[in-house]
Design a protein around this motif. Structure first.
Motif, PDB file in Angstrom:
ATOM      1  N   PRO A   3      37.953  21.481  62.258  1.00  0.00           N
ATOM      2  CA  PRO A   3      39.089  20.654  61.850  1.00  0.00           C
ATOM      3  C   PRO A   3      38.878  19.954  60.510  1.00  0.00           C
ATOM      4  O   PRO A   3      39.839  19.445  59.935  1.00  0.00           O
ATOM      5  CB  PRO A   3      39.214  19.635  62.985  1.00  0.00           C
ATOM      6  CG  PRO A   3      37.854  19.574  63.592  1.00  0.00           C
ATOM      7  CD  PRO A   3      37.287  20.949  63.450  1.00  0.00           C
ATOM      8  N   ARG A   4      37.644  19.946  59.991  1.00  0.00           N
ATOM      9  CA  ARG A   4      37.395  19.302  58.697  1.00  0.00           C
ATOM     10  C   ARG A   4      37.429  20.322  57.559  1.00  0.00           C
ATOM     11  O   ARG A   4      38.318  20.295  56.724  1.00  0.00           O
ATOM     12  CB  ARG A   4      36.054  18.554  58.730  1.00  0.00           C
ATOM     13  CG  ARG A   4      36.126  17.244  59.501  1.00  0.00           C
ATOM     14  CD  ARG A   4      34.760  16.667  59.751  1.00  0.00           C
ATOM     15  NE  ARG A   4      34.112  16.159  58.554  1.00  0.00           N
ATOM     16  CZ  ARG A   4      34.151  14.889  58.151  1.00  0.00           C
ATOM     17  NH1 ARG A   4      34.847  14.006  58.843  1.00  0.00           N
ATOM     18  NH2 ARG A   4      33.503  14.503  57.086  1.00  0.00           N
ATOM     19  N   CYS A   5      36.483  21.263  57.549  1.00  0.00           N
ATOM     20  CA  CYS A   5      36.481  22.251  56.458  1.00  0.00           C
ATOM     21  C   CYS A   5      37.487  23.367  56.701  1.00  0.00           C
ATOM     22  O   CYS A   5      37.822  24.117  55.788  1.00  0.00           O
ATOM     23  CB  CYS A   5      35.083  22.822  56.255  1.00  0.00           C
ATOM     24  SG  CYS A   5      34.465  23.827  57.630  1.00  0.00           S
ATOM     25  N   ARG A   6      37.965  23.518  57.961  1.00  0.00           N
ATOM     26  CA  ARG A   6      38.966  24.523  58.345  1.00  0.00           C
ATOM     27  C   ARG A   6      38.465  25.955  58.147  1.00  0.00           C
ATOM     28  O   ARG A   6      39.244  26.869  57.910  1.00  0.00           O
ATOM     29  CB  ARG A   6      40.280  24.290  57.615  1.00  0.00           C
ATOM     30  CG  ARG A   6      40.821  22.882  57.827  1.00  0.00           C
ATOM     31  CD  ARG A   6      42.163  22.670  57.213  1.00  0.00           C
ATOM     32  NE  ARG A   6      42.532  21.256  57.282  1.00  0.00           N
ATOM     33  CZ  ARG A   6      43.668  20.756  56.813  1.00  0.00           C
ATOM     34  NH1 ARG A   6      44.544  21.537  56.251  1.00  0.00           N
ATOM     35  NH2 ARG A   6      43.916  19.486  56.910  1.00  0.00           N
ATOM     36  N   SER A  60      28.231  23.309  58.655  1.00  0.00           N
ATOM     37  CA  SER A  60      28.553  22.832  57.300  1.00  0.00           C
ATOM     38  C   SER A  60      28.946  21.363  57.326  1.00  0.00           C
ATOM     39  O   SER A  60      28.570  20.586  56.447  1.00  0.00           O
ATOM     40  CB  SER A  60      29.693  23.655  56.703  1.00  0.00           C
ATOM     41  OG  SER A  60      29.349  25.017  56.634  1.00  0.00           O
ATOM     42  N   CYS A  61      29.762  20.966  58.328  1.00  0.00           N
ATOM     43  CA  CYS A  61      30.209  19.572  58.453  1.00  0.00           C
ATOM     44  C   CYS A  61      29.352  18.776  59.420  1.00  0.00           C
ATOM     45  O   CYS A  61      29.483  17.548  59.507  1.00  0.00           O
ATOM     46  CB  CYS A  61      31.667  19.533  58.913  1.00  0.00           C
ATOM     47  SG  CYS A  61      32.814  20.351  57.782  1.00  0.00           S
ATOM     48  N   ASN A  62      28.489  19.480  60.172  1.00  0.00           N
ATOM     49  CA  ASN A  62      27.600  18.852  61.153  1.00  0.00           C
ATOM     50  C   ASN A  62      28.382  18.055  62.197  1.00  0.00           C
ATOM     51  O   ASN A  62      28.071  16.908  62.503  1.00  0.00           O
ATOM     52  CB  ASN A  62      26.571  17.955  60.462  1.00  0.00           C
ATOM     53  CG  ASN A  62      25.392  17.639  61.376  1.00  0.00           C
ATOM     54  OD1 ASN A  62      25.206  18.281  62.407  1.00  0.00           O
ATOM     55  ND2 ASN A  62      24.602  16.645  61.000  1.00  0.00           N
ATOM     56  N   ASP A 110      36.535  20.587  69.676  1.00  0.00           N
ATOM     57  CA  ASP A 110      37.105  21.292  70.815  1.00  0.00           C
ATOM     58  C   ASP A 110      38.163  22.296  70.363  1.00  0.00           C
ATOM     59  O   ASP A 110      38.698  22.214  69.249  1.00  0.00           O
ATOM     60  CB  ASP A 110      37.738  20.301  71.790  1.00  0.00           C
ATOM     61  CG  ASP A 110      36.718  19.357  72.391  1.00  0.00           C
ATOM     62  OD1 ASP A 110      35.560  19.779  72.570  1.00  0.00           O
ATOM     63  OD2 ASP A 110      37.077  18.197  72.662  1.00  0.00           O
ATOM     64  N   ALA A 111      38.482  23.205  71.262  1.00  0.00           N
ATOM     65  CA  ALA A 111      39.521  24.202  70.991  1.00  0.00           C
ATOM     66  C   ALA A 111      40.894  23.618  71.294  1.00  0.00           C
ATOM     67  O   ALA A 111      41.075  22.911  72.274  1.00  0.00           O
ATOM     68  CB  ALA A 111      39.289  25.451  71.845  1.00  0.00           C
ATOM     69  N   ASP A 112      41.855  23.917  70.421  1.00  0.00           N
ATOM     70  CA  ASP A 112      43.250  23.511  70.618  1.00  0.00           C
ATOM     71  C   ASP A 112      44.123  24.646  70.095  1.00  0.00           C
ATOM     72  O   ASP A 112      44.044  25.007  68.919  1.00  0.00           O
ATOM     73  CB  ASP A 112      43.552  22.221  69.873  1.00  0.00           C
ATOM     74  CG  ASP A 112      44.949  21.673  70.181  1.00  0.00           C
ATOM     75  OD1 ASP A 112      45.914  22.447  70.102  1.00  0.00           O
ATOM     76  OD2 ASP A 112      45.066  20.471  70.489  1.00  0.00           O
ATOM     77  N   PHE A 113      44.962  25.216  70.978  1.00  0.00           N
ATOM     78  CA  PHE A 113      45.781  26.366  70.604  1.00  0.00           C
ATOM     79  C   PHE A 113      46.675  26.070  69.406  1.00  0.00           C
ATOM     80  O   PHE A 113      46.993  26.960  68.628  1.00  0.00           O
ATOM     81  CB  PHE A 113      46.639  26.798  71.799  1.00  0.00           C
ATOM     82  CG  PHE A 113      46.080  27.960  72.572  1.00  0.00           C
ATOM     83  CD1 PHE A 113      44.718  28.149  72.672  1.00  0.00           C
ATOM     84  CD2 PHE A 113      46.918  28.864  73.208  1.00  0.00           C
ATOM     85  CE1 PHE A 113      44.195  29.214  73.384  1.00  0.00           C
ATOM     86  CE2 PHE A 113      46.409  29.946  73.920  1.00  0.00           C
ATOM     87  CZ  PHE A 113      45.039  30.125  74.007  1.00  0.00           C
ATOM     88  N   SER A 114      47.126  24.817  69.261  1.00  0.00           N
ATOM     89  CA  SER A 114      48.065  24.482  68.191  1.00  0.00           C
ATOM     90  C   SER A 114      47.370  24.120  66.890  1.00  0.00           C
ATOM     91  O   SER A 114      48.005  24.136  65.837  1.00  0.00           O
ATOM     92  CB  SER A 114      48.952  23.309  68.606  1.00  0.00           C
ATOM     93  OG  SER A 114      49.690  23.611  69.764  1.00  0.00           O
ATOM     94  N   LYS A 115      46.104  23.773  66.953  1.00  0.00           N
ATOM     95  CA  LYS A 115      45.444  23.214  65.777  1.00  0.00           C
ATOM     96  C   LYS A 115      44.367  24.099  65.187  1.00  0.00           C
ATOM     97  O   LYS A 115      44.290  24.255  63.969  1.00  0.00           O
ATOM     98  CB  LYS A 115      44.853  21.845  66.126  1.00  0.00           C
ATOM     99  CG  LYS A 115      45.899  20.793  66.474  1.00  0.00           C
ATOM    100  CD  LYS A 115      45.245  19.465  66.816  1.00  0.00           C
ATOM    101  CE  LYS A 115      46.286  18.417  67.160  1.00  0.00           C
ATOM    102  NZ  LYS A 115      45.676  17.133  67.552  1.00  0.00           N
ATOM    103  N   ASN A 116      43.504  24.662  66.012  1.00  0.00           N
ATOM    104  CA  ASN A 116      42.354  25.328  65.392  1.00  0.00           C
ATOM    105  C   ASN A 116      41.930  26.634  66.051  1.00  0.00           C
ATOM    106  O   ASN A 116      40.865  27.162  65.710  1.00  0.00           O
ATOM    107  CB  ASN A 116      41.163  24.369  65.334  1.00  0.00           C
ATOM    108  CG  ASN A 116      40.656  23.969  66.711  1.00  0.00           C
ATOM    109  OD1 ASN A 116      41.286  24.259  67.723  1.00  0.00           O
ATOM    110  ND2 ASN A 116      39.522  23.297  66.759  1.00  0.00           N
TER     111      ASN A 116
END
Length: 603
Positions: A244-247, A267-269, A273-279
């Motif tokens: 969710p940070r570096c995408r 990379s972001c350390n 979690d998994a989210d169908f709408s977000k990532n």
């Protein structure tokens, strides 16, 4: 370290600066086209939460190892990329690019700085190293300019691996097979050409929405063509779990039943979690039987690898810095590359708030002058300040969108979550339909005729749902549950169903309207979870219950929709010319009276 040497060059091109930047800042693509070697990056978490990036590569007999410094950049303007070598002929190599408007075109400034590590490095820098860099980059600038001007199809010259006659013949057959289905949409040949001739940076993660934009075709057409290409054997599908940070994808699997509940981004350390709408993103790559992709990076960091990051600059402890930069109005997040606090801001334009980093916070300070952004590091260690656009990736085909398409459910009905697993969906629009008076219908025309009529009505509903980019989730007796990723698409489907039911009755009614049907219809949108139920992807939660209950408020021929759905701007605009009645009722399972809206049946 030996004294470094630097050379710089400038070019004027008759092309817009913004367009030239987007090509020249695509460092992974440029490096691959320049035939630089792939490299491997090891990401090592540090005690302070930062990450040490160590790179390894080989050029012929020469082994290279280095420390990768995070790239500094202001998106659309400049970047600076440095590597500090621990093995090889050089001890330092930096590249700096700046693209700026100049007259009717743009000015491209490029500089290379290098320091030798040994005798071989001194010989390299004393002979043809800088001249070769100038020739190579000058060609890249010319190629980028001709691409931006529409004079070539690809940004840079690239020679793909040769495919033998057996592979070419097989690909031709697959193209014909795909186009023979309803999902080819005339783009199968372009997909095949991409597989055979595309750069590797375009093939590791093929995004259908990006293809649709590039090919000027409908997004659903590109999505369906990719799905059918997987069934045919031209492509393979992958599910990526984006940080969710570096995408960037740090974990991917081939099927949903292998999808992890979360992942770690080295990379972001951070863990996420998994989210169908977000990532959770659906992507594609070539079938390995047709074109095998080599492992390795061409560039881990780079502005076009993470285009949502508009500014990324390392600050030393106590450093304050002001950089020229202009951002478009919108939602932004202030944070650091290192894990830690973040700050969301809504930027209306004008002066941008100062980004202030302390040991335990990232805050928005006073507004600065327009066209400048002030950065301050008040912590006791180096920090990489980041300003990122909070809107999600425009070309990201998230799982909630793909699993709500009929083509996916038709072609990949077996791609489901593990039994017992559940994944959040931030928003889905659900439609429930039912036949009014179905018991009387069975008595009136008989079981056999009613069965055929109900079956035909399911096909009618499925066609309208598919036409509006939705999917039939399941049928329950005479009822249907359908899902849509876009709220307005669900309302369009509902309107189309009620508009066309008279035509359906005319075709199927038989004698004097004996087989006429009337459809009850309700819609609601909201969050829920995705589960596997009866070996198919299904939805569960309060949003499902509300949509079903609203269908129960329908009188037949009308459409009942929730207040939450009508609040969507696109839905409100779509229904602006319709006469809606506002109602409320006590609905089973909900403590308070529920407000809803009704679109009356057409007379």
């Amino acid at each position: 370290m030996a004294k470094s040497q630097e050379r710089s060059w400038s070019w004027h091109v008759d092309r817009p600066a913004e367009a030239m930047w987007s090509v020249l800042a695509d460092t992974a693509r440029l490096n691959e086209a320049s035939k630089l070697p792939r490299h491997v990056i090891e990401e090592i978490p540090q005690p302070d939460g930062s990450v040490l990036f160590l790179g390894r590569a080989r050029i012929g007999p020469i082994a290279l190892a280095w420390r990768e410094k995070p790239v500094n950049w202001v998106f659309g303007q400049w970047f600076e990329h440095c590597r500090y070598f621990t093995r090889g002929p050089l001890s330092l190599l930096c590249a700096r690019l700046r693209v700026s408007p100049e007259g009717d075109g743009s000015r491209v400034d490029y500089a290379v700085e290098a320091a030798p590590a040994n005798g071989l490095g001194r010989i390299m820098l004393a002979t043809g190293f800088f001249a070769a860099a100038q020739r190579s980059y000058a060609k890249m600038v010319r190629d980028a300019a001709t691409f931006v001007g529409g004079e070539r199809e690809t940004p840079f010259e690239f020679e793909a691996p040769a495919a033998g006659p057996e592979v070419l013949g097989r690909v031709d057959r697959l193209v014909s097979e795909i186009e023979a289905t309803p999902h080819g949409h005339g783009v199968a040949r372009r997909l095949a050409d991409l597989v055979l001739k595309g750069q590797e940076v375009d093939l590791w993660h093929i995004r259908p929405l990006a293809l649709a934009r590039q090919w000027h075709t409908a997004p659903v057409a590109a999505i369906e063509a990719c799905l059918q290409a997987v069934k045919a054997g031209l492509l393979e599908m992958r599910w990526d779990l984006l940080c969710p940070r570096c995408r960037v994808s740090k974990s991917w699997v081939g099927t949903l039943d292998r999808l992890p509940k979360g992942a770690h981004c080295p990379s972001c350390n951070i863990d996420y979690d998994a989210d169908f709408s977000k990532n959770v993103e659906a992507g594609f790559r070539p079938s390995q039987a047709l074109r095998k992709l080599e492992s390795g990076e061409y560039c881990l960091f780079g502005p076009m690898s993470t285009p949502h990051i508009k500014l990324q600059i390392q600050l030393e402890p106590g450093e304050a810095r002001s950089v020229p930069a202009t951002l478009t109005p919108g939602p932004y997040r202030l944070r650091t590359l290192e894990p830690g606090p973040e700050c969301a801001v809504e930027y209306p334009g004008g002066g941008f708030p100062q980004l202030i980093v302390t040991s335990d916070a990232v805050t928005a300070g006073p507004l600065g002058p327009a066209g400048e952004i002030a950065l301050v590091n008040r912590s006791d260690r180096p920090r990489v300040a980041i300003i990122e656009d909070r809107s999600w990736l425009g070309d990201c085909l998230t799982a909630d969108r793909l699993t709500a398409l009929q083509a996916f459910r038709d072609l990949f009905s077996g791609d489901v979550l593990r039994p017992g697993d559940e994944v959040a969906v931030a928003q889905v629009t659900l439609m429930f339909t039912d036949l009014k008076g179905s018991t009387a219908l069975y008595e009136r025309i008989g079981d056999a005729a009613a069965y055929h009529l109900v079956r035909d009505h399911f096909a009618f509903l499925a066609a309208e749902v598919r036409e509006n980019e939705g999917a039939i989730v399941k049928t329950i007796g005479d009822a249907v549950m359908a899902a849509f990723a876009e709220p307005a698409a669900a309302v369009k489907a509902a309107l189309a169903i009620q508009d066309h039911v008279a035509q359906f009755n005319a075709q199927h009614g038989g004698e004097a309207g004996r087989g006429d049907i009337m459809i009850k219809l309700g819609l609601h949108k909201g969050p829920c979870i995705v589960v596997t139920l009866n070996e198919r992807l299904d939805y569960f939660g309060g949003t499902v219950n509300m949509a079903a209950r609203l269908q129960g408020r329908s009188e037949g021929g009308d459409i009942v929709l929730s207040a939450a759905l009508l609040a969507e701007p696109e839905v409100k605009a779509l229904l602006a010319s319709y006469r809606l009645s506002e109602e409320s009722a006590v609905i089973k399972g909900f403590a308070r009276p529920v407000p809803y809206y009704r679109i009356p049946a057409a007379n």
